[in-house]
Design a protein around this motif. Structure first.
Motif, PDB file in Angstrom:
ATOM      1  N   SER A  41       0.858  -1.191   0.000  1.00 56.16           N
ATOM      2  CA  SER A  41       0.000   0.000   0.000  1.00 56.16           C
ATOM      3  C   SER A  41       0.890   1.234   0.000  1.00 56.16           C
ATOM      4  N   ALA A  42       0.255   2.375  -0.092  1.00 60.63           N
ATOM      5  CA  ALA A  42       0.988   3.642  -0.024  1.00 60.63           C
ATOM      6  C   ALA A  42       1.566   3.814   1.381  1.00 60.63           C
ATOM      7  N   THR A  47      -2.187   8.284   1.175  1.00 57.59           N
ATOM      8  CA  THR A  47      -3.418   8.417   0.389  1.00 57.59           C
ATOM      9  C   THR A  47      -4.310   9.520   0.963  1.00 57.59           C
ATOM     10  N   GLU A  74       1.115   4.375  -4.242  1.00 53.06           N
ATOM     11  CA  GLU A  74       1.605   2.993  -4.306  1.00 53.06           C
ATOM     12  C   GLU A  74       2.825   2.885  -5.215  1.00 53.06           C
ATOM     13  N   GLY A 152      -8.032  -0.844  -0.780  1.00 54.33           N
ATOM     14  CA  GLY A 152      -8.116  -1.878  -1.815  1.00 54.33           C
ATOM     15  C   GLY A 152      -6.891  -2.762  -2.012  1.00 54.33           C
TER      16      GLY A 152
HETATM   17  N1  ASP Z   1      -3.489   3.286  -0.101  1.00 55.93           N
HETATM   18  C1  ASP Z   1      -4.856   2.918  -0.282  1.00 55.93           C
HETATM   19  C2  ASP Z   1      -5.693   3.490   0.852  1.00 55.93           C
HETATM   20  O1  ASP Z   1      -5.150   4.039   1.789  1.00 55.93           O
HETATM   21  C3  ASP Z   1      -5.027   1.445  -0.411  1.00 55.93           C
HETATM   22  C4  ASP Z   1      -4.741   0.640   0.832  1.00 55.93           C
HETATM   23  O2  ASP Z   1      -4.157   1.125   1.785  1.00 55.93           O
HETATM   24  O3  ASP Z   1      -5.108  -0.545   0.865  1.00 55.93           O
HETATM   25  O4  ASP Z   1      -6.865   3.405   0.808  1.00 55.93           O
END
Ligand code: ASP
Ligand code: MG
Length: 609
Positions: A41-42, A47, A74, A152
C-alpha cells in the motif's frame, strides 16, 4: 514451487526501517524455497494526504484525475520496496497495476478487477526475482489508471494470489498488519479475548460485517471464491497469526467462534404498513437511493392486513433516513418510531448450523444480566441482538471512520460491553477452539495442487479469470420442510425470549431462523422456524411457556413455511442485493424476512468504503 504473496499495509511500510524489515521478510520467505510476490500500500497516510491535497484545489475533482493522483502513492512504495530488497542483496522487480495487467472496469475510484495477466509475474519469479506489485490500482480498457476503493490493497493481494493459483501453482497469501490476527472479540473491550488460530472464510466475513475490521470483506470474498488460504499476522513480530481458510469439518463441532459489538446504531420501526408485496422494496429502495446502508432488518408477520418492519442504520445516517422516509410513510398511512441509541451484539460460528440451543444460550446470558433484546435476527451462521444503550456518547459527530474512535464509543456503550462480555463468557470463547485431531497452533492449510493443469483446465482457469470480481450466487438454498411459530404481544422485558427458547431447546428442537421485533407499543413479536415434524411439539411448548409469561399473548403456528437462503460471493461488496432479493421473492414464502447472508451486503457496502 510454492508461491507466497505478502501484503504490507501502509502502517507496515511507514518508515525506511519498516520498509527494510518488510523487505527482509520477503527475502526470508524466498530463502525458505518459495517464490515471493510482495503487494504494498501507499506509505503511512499518503493516500489521505493526497485526497486532502486535491480537496484544497477543487471541491469536485474529476474521478479520472483522482485515480491518477491516488495511484502515485503505491508507485512510491513499490520502488522503495524494490530498492530495499536490492540493498539487502536479493533481486526484485517492481510493477504498477497497469504494467502487470490488472484490468478493471472504468469506475475510476471504485474499480472492480476483471482480469489479471500472470505472464510478467511468472517471468520475474522464474528469473529469481521477488515481484513487487502496487496495491489498489489497475487499468481499464481505455488505458486509464483506476483505483479499487480505499483499503483496496488487500483485494489486489488476494486477486494476484488467485490468478497465480488459477495458473496452477500452490499459493498462500499473508496479510501483514498492525494486529496479531483475528480475535474472538475486540480485546480492548473484553480483556479475556484470545487470538483465533484458524477461522473459515464465512466466519471471517461475518466477523468483518459485524465490525471486526481486520480485512476488507471484498478481499475475503475473493479468497473464498478462489479458495486462497490467507494468514493475517503482525508485521513487527514473528508470531503466527490467524489462518483464514475453507470450512473444515472440525469447525462445526464448536457452535460459536467469535462475538462482536457494533455501537452507534439507531433503530427505525415502521408500523401499520400495508401488508402487500412491494412495500418493503419501496422502503429499502428509497434508502439505497440516498446511500443509507441498512443493517438488521426484521419484518413482522403482520396481521389484519398491516405489517411492521424494524431496521437499523448508522446513527449518523438517521436524519437522512427519516427525512427520506417521511413522505413515503405519510403516503402509505403508516407510522415511524425511532430509537436513537442502540448497540448490536452478534455471535458467529459455522457450528451453529448443526448444534441446537445456541440462541437460547446467548439469550440466557443476556437475560442473566438484565439486558433486554429489542430486535433479533439470524443469518446462516450468525445471531444478532439489538439492545438499547443508556449512555449516549458526549459528542454527536460520528462518521464511523477511524477504529480508534469507534473503540472509544464502544467503551462508553456500557450496556453493550456488558452484553459482549456476558456472551463471550457464555460460549467459553476465552478457550481455544480445538478441532478434531488438529493442533490449531501448528495448523497448515492443505496445499492446493501444485501440478500445472492440463490444457483444458487452463482454458477454464482463464475463463474464470474473466470477470474475477463478478457476483457469484453459489447457491439458493430452500428448506421447504419448515414450520413457523409466532408469539404476538409478548411483553417487552428481559428474559422472555430466553425462557421461550429454553423451553424449545429442552425439547431437542433445532431452531433455524429467528426474527424478533418490538412494535411501537412496546410489545414484542417473536417468530422462529422449526422442522415441520417438530411443529406440534414446538407449538405446545411455546404455548405453555407463553401463557406462563402473560396469558394475553397469542401463539400461532404456520405449518407451511419455506426458508430461502441466498448464498454467494460478492454479495457484501455489491450494493442493493437485499433490495433485489426482496423484490424477487414470492410473497408467499416466509413473510418473516430475516437478514440472511444475502442481504448482509447493504449493511456493509456503505461502511468504510
Ligand atoms: N493506499 C490505499 C488506501 O489508503 C489502499 C490501501 O491502503 O489498501 O486506501
Ligand atoms: Mg491504507
Amino acid at each position: 514451487m510454492a508461491v507466497v504473496v505478502q501484503k504490507f499495509g501502509g502502517s507496515s511500510v511507514a518508515t525506511p526501517e519498516k520498509i527494510l524489515a518488510a523487505a527482509q521478510r520477503a527475502i526470508d520467505a524466498q530463502n525458505e524455497g518459495n517464490q515471493v510476490v510482495v503487494v504494498v500500500s501507499a506509505i503511512g497516510k499518503t493516500t489521505d494526504t493526497l485526497v486532502a491535497l486535491a480537496e484544497q484545489i477543487s471541491r469536485n475533482p474529476p474521478a479520472r484525475e483522482m485515480a491518477m493522483l491516488l495511484a502515485t502513492g503505491e508507485q512510491v512504495s513499490i520502488a522503495c520496496m524494490a530498492i530495499a530488497i536490492h540493498a539487502l542483496g536479493a533481486k526484485a522487480i517492481s510493477f504498477t497495476g497497469p504494467q502487470l495487467g490488472i484490468v478493471t472496469d472504468s469506475s475510476h475510484l471504485k474499480a472492480r478487477i476483471k482480469s489479471i495477466e500472470t505472464a510478467k509475474l511468472r517471468e520475474a519469479l522464474d528469473g529469481g526475482s521477488i515481484a513487487v506489485v502496487a496495491g489498489f490500482q489497475g487499468i481499464d480498457e481505455k488505458y486509464d489508471i483506476t483505483t479499487l476503493g480505499r483499503g483496496g490493497s488487500d483485494t489486489t493481494a488476494v486477486a494476484v494470489a488467485a490468478a497465480i493459483k488459477l495458473a496452477g501453482f500452490d499459493v498462500r497469501c499473508e496479510i501483514y498488519t498492525d494486529v496479531n490476527g483475528v480475535y474472538t472479540t475486540d480485546p480492548r473491550i473484553v480483556r479475556k479475548a484470545i487470538k483465533v488460530d484458524v477461522i473459515s472464510y464465512d466466519e471471517m466475513l461475518e466477523m468483518a460485517s459485524m465490525g471486526a475490521g481486520v480485512m476488507h470483506s471484498r478481499s475475503i470474498e475473493f479468497a473464498k471464491k478462489f479458495n486462497v488460504p490467507l494468514m493475517v499476522r503482525h508485521a513487527a513480530t514473528s508470531e503466527v497469526g490467524t489462518w483464514v481458510v475453507g470450512e473444515e469439518p472440525w469447525m462445526r463441532e464448536v457452535p460459536v467462534c467469535g462475538a462482536a459489538l457494533a455501537v452507534n446504531e439507531a433503530r427505525i420501526v415502521l408500523d401499520a404498513l400495508p401488508d402487500r408485496p412491494g412495500v418493503s422494496r419501496a422502503v429499502f429502495a428509497a434508502l439505497a437511493q440516498v446511500n443509507v446502508p441498512v443493517d438488521m432488518i426484521a419484518q413482522n408477520v403482520g396481521s389484519g392486513g398491516k405489517a411492521s418492519i424494524g431496521f437499523t442504520v448508522i446513527h449518523g445516517d438517521l436524519k437522512k433516513a427519516t427525512d427520506t422516509l417521511d413522505p413515503i410513510i405519510t403516503e402509505l398511512g403508516a407510522t415511524m418510531t425511532v430509537t436513537e441509541r442502540v448497540s448490536k451484539v452478534s455471535v458467529v460460528g459455522a457450528g451453529m448450523r448443526h448444534v441446537a440451543g445456541v440462541a437460547e444460550k446467548m439469550f440466557a446470558a443476556l437475560a442473566a444480566n438484565g439486558i433486554n433484546m429489542k430486535m433479533i435476527t439470524t443469518g446462516d451462521i450468525k445471531i444478532s441482538v439489538l439492545i438499547e444503550e443508556d449512555v449516549p456518547p458526549p459528542e454527536d459527530d460520528e462518521d464511523d471512520a477511524g477504529t480508534k474512535k469507534s473503540h472509544l464509543e464502544a467503551k462508553r456503550a456500557v450496556r453493550g460491553r456488558l452484553a459482549l462480555e456476558a456472551v463471550h463468557d457464555a460460549f467459553g470463547l476465552h478457550m481455544p477452539r480445538s478441532g478434531a485431531g488438529v493442533a490449531p497452533s501448528g495448523y497448515r492449510p492443505r496445499p492446493a495442487s501444485a501440478v500445472v493443469p492440463e490444457a483444458r483446465e487452463r482454458e477454464t482457469a482463464v475463463a474464470k479469470l474473466d470477470g474475477m470480481e463478478d457476483i457469484l450466487v453459489s447457491g439458493v438454498h430452500l428448506s421447504s420442510d419448515q414450520s413457523r411459530v409466532t408469539i404476538f404481544d409478548l411483553p417487552d422485558r428481559p428474559g422472555h425470549c430466553s425462557t421461550v427458547f429454553n423451553a424449545v431447546a429442552t425439547g431437542g428442537i433445532l431452531v433455524d431462523m429467528i426474527v424478533q421485533n418490538i412494535t411501537s407499543v412496546g410489545k414484542a413479536e417473536l417468530s422462529f422456524t422449526v422442522p415441520r415434524a417438530d411443529l406440534p411439539k414446538a407449538l405446545k411448548r411455546t404455548q405453555d411457556v407463553a401463557r406462563s409469561i402473560d396469558p394475553s399473548c397469542r401463539v400461532v403456528g404456520d405449518a407451511e413455511v419455506a426458508v430461502l437462503f441466498v448464498l454467494g460471493v460478492g454479495m457484501r461488496s455489491h450494493t442493493g442485493v437485499a433490495r433485489t432479493r426482496m423484490s424477487s421473492m414470492p410473497s408467499s414464502f416466509a413473510t418473516a424476512v430475516s437478514r440472511s447472508r444475502a442481504s448482509g451486503t447493504t449493511a456493509d457496502a456503505g461502511r468504510g468504503r
